[in-house]
Design an enzyme around this catalytic site. Structure first.
Site, PDB file in Angstrom:
ATOM      1  N   ASP A  11     -48.825   2.996 -12.749  1.00  0.00           N
ATOM      2  CA  ASP A  11     -48.823   4.292 -13.447  1.00  0.00           C
ATOM      3  C   ASP A  11     -49.791   4.322 -14.630  1.00  0.00           C
ATOM      4  OD1 ASP A  11     -46.888   5.212 -11.694  1.00  0.00           O
ATOM      5  OD2 ASP A  11     -45.241   4.498 -12.975  1.00  0.00           O
ATOM      6  N   ARG A  12     -50.891   3.587 -14.505  1.00  0.00           N
ATOM      7  CA  ARG A  12     -51.932   3.531 -15.544  1.00  0.00           C
ATOM      8  C   ARG A  12     -51.443   2.901 -16.860  1.00  0.00           C
ATOM      9  NH1 ARG A  12     -54.992   4.694 -11.939  1.00  0.00           N
ATOM     10  NH2 ARG A  12     -55.521   6.751 -11.157  1.00  0.00           N
ATOM     11  N   ILE A  13     -50.316   2.206 -16.791  1.00  0.00           N
ATOM     12  CA  ILE A  13     -49.881   1.473 -17.991  1.00  0.00           C
ATOM     13  C   ILE A  13     -50.533   0.089 -17.903  1.00  0.00           C
ATOM     14  CG2 ILE A  13     -47.904   0.679 -19.370  1.00  0.00           C
ATOM     15  CD1 ILE A  13     -48.177   3.742 -19.136  1.00  0.00           C
TER      16      ILE A  13
END
Ligand SMILES: Cc1cc2nc3c(=O)[nH]c(=O)nc-3n(C[C@H](O)[C@H](O)[C@H](O)COP(=O)(O)O)c2cc1C
Length: 208
Positions: free
Chosen positions: A185-187
């Site tokens: 999740d783009r973390i």
């Protein structure tokens, strides 16, 4: 479950005080997983016009004092470096979903090191270094082929091709090195090393 380092990051970030050691760990993994050129990196420079310029080059050595690549000293990139001796470089290893960004100051490598590397190159690459006026405009390809043939005649002894004085290496002495790992999740996970002294580095976590 993946183990974590002391910052809570993925274990691949390790817990090393010196980023060059961590670079070495990641680079060794990339050598096993990238389909080609794990030593390729983007090199960004800025020249007289103030416009940035980026291109790929190959890492030929790295040590505590820096990251070394070789090129023509009259090329666009070298002109930029002579004008503004700093650069930003970026490795991206798709197979590992990792990136390393490095910024620092650039100096020329010693003639001894440049000779050692030049002499390890193939005959054709040595002749190519003589023949190419890298980054200057070429009328047509035949012009270059003729120059190559002339240098082959001039340096016909394959083991005796001197290094041109306009061809050498540049060493990027890092002051910041950032390690990046892709996250769900783009973390993403980011660890920045910032130089705090000759042999001292501070570590910071960065927002993704
Ligand atoms: C994967 C890859 C590796 C390259 N490695 C080098 C290199 O080590 N040295 C070099 O001078 N050019 C290398 N090149 C060519 C440069 O990207 C560039 O075209 C050339 O150096 C001229 O750049 P300049 O006009 O900005 O000086 C490489 C290109 C690619 C795609």
């Amino acid at each position: 479950m993946n183990q974590k380092n002391s910052f809570g990051l993925d274990n691949c970030f390790k817990d090393l005080e010196n980023p060059i050691d961590l670079f070495g760990e990641w680079f060794n993994e990339a050598k096993k997983t990238e389909i080609n050129d794990p030593n390729a990196f983007a090199l960004a420079t800025v020249g007289k016009s103030g416009e940035p310029s980026v291109r790929m080059v190959l890492l030929k050595d790295y040590k505590k004092k820096g990251f070394i690549f070789y090129t023509n000293l009259n090329s666009k990139k070298s002109d930029d470096i002579k004008f503004c001796p700093t650069a930003s470089i970026c490795f991206h290893w798709k197979s590992l979903l990792r990136q390393i960004r490095i910024t620092g100051t650039i100096t020329k490598v010693s003639d001894k090191d440049a000779d050692a590397y030049y002499n390890s190159r193939s005959y054709g690459s040595k002749i190519g270094a003589w023949a190419s006026k890298q980054s200057s405009i070429l009328k047509n390809k035949d012009e270059l082929i003729k120059v190559i043939e002339n240098y082959k005649k001039k340096y016909s002894e394959k083991d005796n091709v001197p290094r041109p004085d306009f061809w050498s290496g540049w060493n990027l002495n890092p002051h910041e090195i950032e390690f990046w790992l892709n996250g769900k999740d783009r973390i993403h996970q980011r660890l920045l090393y910032s130089r705090a002294g000759a042999n001292e580095w501070q570590r910071y976590l960065l927002n993704p």
